[in-house]
Design a protein around this motif. Structure first.
Motif, PDB file in Angstrom:
ATOM      1  N   LEU A 149       4.865  10.349   5.135  1.00 12.87           N
ATOM      2  CA  LEU A 149       5.214   8.959   5.638  1.00 12.87           C
ATOM      3  C   LEU A 149       5.060   8.982   7.110  1.00 12.87           C
ATOM      4  O   LEU A 149       4.639   7.874   7.866  1.00 12.87           O
ATOM      5  CB  LEU A 149       6.584   8.508   5.232  1.00 12.87           C
ATOM      6  CG  LEU A 149       6.620   7.650   4.060  1.00 12.87           C
ATOM      7  CD1 LEU A 149       8.315   7.074   3.740  1.00 12.87           C
ATOM      8  CD2 LEU A 149       5.976   6.309   4.230  1.00 12.87           C
TER       9      LEU A 149
ATOM     10  N   ASP B 160       0.967  -1.271   0.017  1.00 11.64           N
ATOM     11  CA  ASP B 160      -0.093   0.111  -0.064  1.00 11.64           C
ATOM     12  C   ASP B 160       0.908   1.102  -0.065  1.00 11.64           C
ATOM     13  O   ASP B 160       0.627   2.078  -0.769  1.00 11.64           O
ATOM     14  CB  ASP B 160      -0.872   0.063   1.450  1.00 11.64           C
ATOM     15  CG  ASP B 160      -2.107  -1.029   1.183  1.00 11.64           C
ATOM     16  OD1 ASP B 160      -2.130  -1.592   0.183  1.00 11.64           O
ATOM     17  OD2 ASP B 160      -2.665  -1.210   2.102  1.00 11.64           O
ATOM     18  N   ILE B 161       1.679   1.401   1.016  1.00  5.70           N
ATOM     19  CA  ILE B 161       2.776   2.412   1.072  1.00  5.70           C
ATOM     20  C   ILE B 161       3.670   2.762   0.019  1.00  5.70           C
ATOM     21  O   ILE B 161       3.650   3.992  -0.590  1.00  5.70           O
ATOM     22  CB  ILE B 161       3.414   2.251   2.410  1.00  5.70           C
ATOM     23  CG1 ILE B 161       3.483   3.711   2.967  1.00  5.70           C
ATOM     24  CG2 ILE B 161       4.635   1.385   2.418  1.00  5.70           C
ATOM     25  CD1 ILE B 161       2.750   4.279   3.939  1.00  5.70           C
TER      26      ILE B 161
ATOM     27  N   MET C  12       0.815  -0.386   6.828  1.00  2.57           N
ATOM     28  CA  MET C  12       0.501   0.848   7.442  1.00  2.57           C
ATOM     29  C   MET C  12      -1.036   1.268   7.104  1.00  2.57           C
ATOM     30  O   MET C  12      -1.384   2.376   7.277  1.00  2.57           O
ATOM     31  CB  MET C  12       1.359   1.720   6.787  1.00  2.57           C
ATOM     32  CG  MET C  12       2.787   1.665   7.127  1.00  2.57           C
ATOM     33  SD  MET C  12       3.998   2.905   7.109  1.00  2.57           S
ATOM     34  CE  MET C  12       5.303   2.296   7.440  1.00  2.57           C
ATOM     35  N   GLY C  13      -1.805   0.382   6.840  1.00  5.37           N
ATOM     36  CA  GLY C  13      -3.367   0.753   6.528  1.00  5.37           C
ATOM     37  C   GLY C  13      -3.614   1.193   5.354  1.00  5.37           C
ATOM     38  O   GLY C  13      -2.848   1.551   4.649  1.00  5.37           O
TER      39      GLY C  13
ATOM     40  N   ALA D 222       9.981   4.190   2.521  1.00  2.00           N
ATOM     41  CA  ALA D 222       8.947   3.534   2.888  1.00  2.00           C
ATOM     42  C   ALA D 222       9.322   1.833   2.705  1.00  2.00           C
ATOM     43  O   ALA D 222       9.047   1.021   3.745  1.00  2.00           O
ATOM     44  CB  ALA D 222       7.601   3.897   2.136  1.00  2.00           C
TER      45      ALA D 222
ATOM     46  N   PRO E 285      -2.302  10.732  -0.220  1.00  2.20           N
ATOM     47  CA  PRO E 285      -1.309  10.347  -0.845  1.00  2.20           C
ATOM     48  C   PRO E 285       0.032  10.497  -0.086  1.00  2.20           C
ATOM     49  O   PRO E 285       0.185  11.477   0.586  1.00  2.20           O
ATOM     50  CB  PRO E 285      -1.159  11.196  -2.215  1.00  2.20           C
ATOM     51  CG  PRO E 285      -2.529  11.707  -2.511  1.00  2.20           C
ATOM     52  CD  PRO E 285      -3.024  11.776  -1.079  1.00  2.20           C
ATOM     53  N   ILE E 286       0.761   9.530  -0.183  1.00  2.00           N
ATOM     54  CA  ILE E 286       2.382   9.863   0.371  1.00  2.00           C
ATOM     55  C   ILE E 286       3.198  10.688  -0.604  1.00  2.00           C
ATOM     56  O   ILE E 286       3.720   9.615  -1.508  1.00  2.00           O
ATOM     57  CB  ILE E 286       2.966   8.265   0.902  1.00  2.00           C
ATOM     58  CG1 ILE E 286       1.921   7.685   1.728  1.00  2.00           C
ATOM     59  CG2 ILE E 286       4.156   8.395   1.382  1.00  2.00           C
ATOM     60  CD1 ILE E 286       1.842   8.267   3.024  1.00  2.00           C
ATOM     61  N   LYS E 287       3.480  11.662  -0.210  1.00  2.00           N
ATOM     62  CA  LYS E 287       4.201  12.489  -1.358  1.00  2.00           C
ATOM     63  C   LYS E 287       5.798  12.947  -0.570  1.00  2.00           C
ATOM     64  O   LYS E 287       6.547  12.561  -1.292  1.00  2.00           O
ATOM     65  CB  LYS E 287       3.577  13.564  -1.925  1.00  2.00           C
ATOM     66  CG  LYS E 287       2.374  13.376  -2.822  1.00  2.00           C
ATOM     67  CD  LYS E 287       2.020  14.679  -3.113  1.00  2.00           C
ATOM     68  CE  LYS E 287       0.848  14.495  -4.170  1.00  2.00           C
ATOM     69  NZ  LYS E 287       0.047  15.878  -4.436  1.00  2.00           N
ATOM     70  N   THR E 288       5.804  13.039   0.731  1.00  2.00           N
ATOM     71  CA  THR E 288       6.788  13.519   1.137  1.00  2.00           C
ATOM     72  C   THR E 288       7.336  12.567   2.570  1.00  2.00           C
ATOM     73  O   THR E 288       6.460  11.699   2.901  1.00  2.00           O
ATOM     74  CB  THR E 288       6.883  14.819   1.609  1.00  2.00           C
ATOM     75  OG1 THR E 288       5.860  14.879   2.823  1.00  2.00           O
ATOM     76  CG2 THR E 288       6.454  16.040   0.622  1.00  2.00           C
ATOM     77  N   LEU E 289       8.472  12.883   3.040  1.00  2.00           N
ATOM     78  CA  LEU E 289       8.810  12.088   4.352  1.00  2.00           C
ATOM     79  C   LEU E 289       7.880  12.528   5.390  1.00  2.00           C
ATOM     80  O   LEU E 289       7.605  11.519   6.282  1.00  2.00           O
ATOM     81  CB  LEU E 289      10.441  12.342   4.657  1.00  2.00           C
ATOM     82  CG  LEU E 289      10.918  11.486   5.645  1.00  2.00           C
ATOM     83  CD1 LEU E 289      10.852   9.844   5.358  1.00  2.00           C
ATOM     84  CD2 LEU E 289      12.236  11.976   6.193  1.00  2.00           C
TER      85      LEU E 289
ATOM     86  N   TRP F  87      12.791   9.087  11.312  1.00  2.00           N
ATOM     87  CA  TRP F  87      12.193  10.056  10.404  1.00  2.00           C
ATOM     88  C   TRP F  87      12.059  11.519  11.190  1.00  2.00           C
ATOM     89  O   TRP F  87      12.204  12.408  10.494  1.00  2.00           O
ATOM     90  CB  TRP F  87      10.964   9.438   9.780  1.00  2.00           C
ATOM     91  CG  TRP F  87      10.954   8.558   8.888  1.00  2.00           C
ATOM     92  CD1 TRP F  87      12.084   8.259   8.370  1.00  2.00           C
ATOM     93  CD2 TRP F  87      10.121   7.591   8.418  1.00  2.00           C
ATOM     94  NE1 TRP F  87      11.978   6.911   7.418  1.00  2.00           N
ATOM     95  CE2 TRP F  87      10.683   6.610   7.325  1.00  2.00           C
ATOM     96  CE3 TRP F  87       8.680   7.249   8.694  1.00  2.00           C
ATOM     97  CZ2 TRP F  87       9.938   5.664   6.643  1.00  2.00           C
ATOM     98  CZ3 TRP F  87       8.080   6.347   8.084  1.00  2.00           C
ATOM     99  CH2 TRP F  87       8.703   5.648   7.206  1.00  2.00           C
TER     100      TRP F  87
ATOM    101  N   ASP G 289       1.937   3.854  -3.324  1.00  2.00           N
ATOM    102  CA  ASP G 289       1.326   5.358  -3.267  1.00  2.00           C
ATOM    103  C   ASP G 289       2.335   6.402  -3.415  1.00  2.00           C
ATOM    104  O   ASP G 289       2.187   7.417  -3.899  1.00  2.00           O
ATOM    105  CB  ASP G 289       0.737   5.433  -1.850  1.00  2.00           C
ATOM    106  CG  ASP G 289      -0.615   6.188  -2.469  1.00  2.00           C
ATOM    107  OD1 ASP G 289      -1.594   5.915  -3.002  1.00  2.00           O
ATOM    108  OD2 ASP G 289      -0.695   7.478  -2.031  1.00  2.00           O
TER     109      ASP G 289
ATOM    110  N   LEU H   4      -4.699   4.035   3.233  1.00  2.00           N
ATOM    111  CA  LEU H   4      -4.012   5.422   2.933  1.00  2.00           C
ATOM    112  C   LEU H   4      -5.237   6.472   3.051  1.00  2.00           C
ATOM    113  O   LEU H   4      -6.111   6.538   2.249  1.00  2.00           O
ATOM    114  CB  LEU H   4      -2.975   5.656   1.553  1.00  2.00           C
ATOM    115  CG  LEU H   4      -2.275   4.711   1.782  1.00  2.00           C
ATOM    116  CD1 LEU H   4      -1.409   4.577   0.259  1.00  2.00           C
ATOM    117  CD2 LEU H   4      -0.992   5.121   2.617  1.00  2.00           C
TER     118      LEU H   4
ATOM    119  N   VAL I  45      11.465   8.871  -1.239  1.00  2.00           N
ATOM    120  CA  VAL I  45      10.077   8.511  -0.266  1.00  2.00           C
ATOM    121  C   VAL I  45      10.000   7.273  -0.514  1.00  2.00           C
ATOM    122  O   VAL I  45       9.954   6.447   0.828  1.00  2.00           O
ATOM    123  CB  VAL I  45       9.187   9.407  -0.496  1.00  2.00           C
ATOM    124  CG1 VAL I  45       8.106   8.898   0.395  1.00  2.00           C
ATOM    125  CG2 VAL I  45       9.495  11.053  -0.142  1.00  2.00           C
TER     126      VAL I  45
END
Lengths: 169, 169
Positions: B14, A91-92, B1-2, A105, B7-11, B127, A95, B4, A101
């Motif tokens: 995350l 998932d992570i 991590m379940g 992840a 969206p994951i774009k940056t640290l 992180w 995305d 979302l 990044v």
């Protein structure tokens, strides 16, 4: 530890069931790692995961040896824990668009996998010894330090490189 | 991590997502531990899990502090990994009739939980530091040694008592 194939009555039942659980987990990891390796960018991370894939294949073989030593057929039982950990990884990573990044992840996901294995191998070794199966414990003890080393290497790579790079974005 | 939620774009994305993941995990552990405590027999194990339940409530509060420091609403996202680990704990303990075997299974399940948390807190601390959030890292660093100590105590109890007793059956 997944679906129970027989009732757990003794420590021996627990030991065999947990062997089947980690046998499934190692197989799923072997299937998942190539995709993870193809997605990551950082060369050290890619190489570290590649090396761990080779090791993981060896762990599967070692587990087959333990099943045999213990007079049990090598059999896997579905392990919802590793399925959950790998689903999260998918998932992570699916995305994250930014390669750095995504690398961060991936490294974190791989560490969650390693920690699951560290817990299970630690338990299996203790149970094997209590059951008087030092022969099985000795084989399992070859794998545990490799899982710990893989975790330590991921920490090193993640802390030194990936995270610092990703934080710039 | 379940699932979302964004969206994951940056640290930073995350970091926040993983905070939400472990926030869910700590809450689920708080809900699961009382049942586990009621089922186990060994007094040291029962007390150890009871103490860890109190600590876990503190971990939830600390996470809420980190969310606040980071300017984020405290929110949980479903974490398939912890759900899987707790499902396994339930399955294996529900099936074990012998109290000493059940104790051994409970201790092993609790160690799998601890290792999941050790992996995630380790990642979150790294992180947070990379993001320049030493304040958040400091709060998270209060929890990590408690998870490690809980794991070490479980190893001690499991190796010294439970397994030896269970092996006699």
């Amino acid at each position: 530890m997944g679906l129970l194939t027989k009732p757990i009555k003794t420590l021996d039942d627990l030991f065999v069931h947990t062997l089947q659980d980690i046998y499934y987990a190692e197989q799923q990891i072997t299937k998942s790692l190539p995709k993870m390796i193809s997605k990551v960018t950082n060369p050290e991370l890619k190489q570290g995961l590649q090396e761990h894939l080779e090791q993981t294949r060896g762990h599967v073989t070692r587990l087959e040896r333990v099943f045999q030593m213990h007079g049990e057929e090598a059999k896997a039982v579905t392990c919802p824990a590793i399925d959950g950990i790998l689903q999260e990884a998918n998932d992570i990573m699916g995305d994250a668009k930014d390669p750095e990044v995504l690398d961060a992840a991936a490294a974190a996901a791989a560490q969650a996998v390693e920690h699951y294995e560290i817990a299970r191998y630690g338990t299996l070794i203790a149970w094997a010894r209590e059951l008087g199966r030092d022969d099985c414990a000795s084989v399992l003890e070859q794998t545990l330090p490799e899982e710990k080393a893989a975790d330590a290497k991921l920490t090193e790579i993640a802390e030194a490189r990936l995270n610092r790079m990703a934080a710039r974005h």
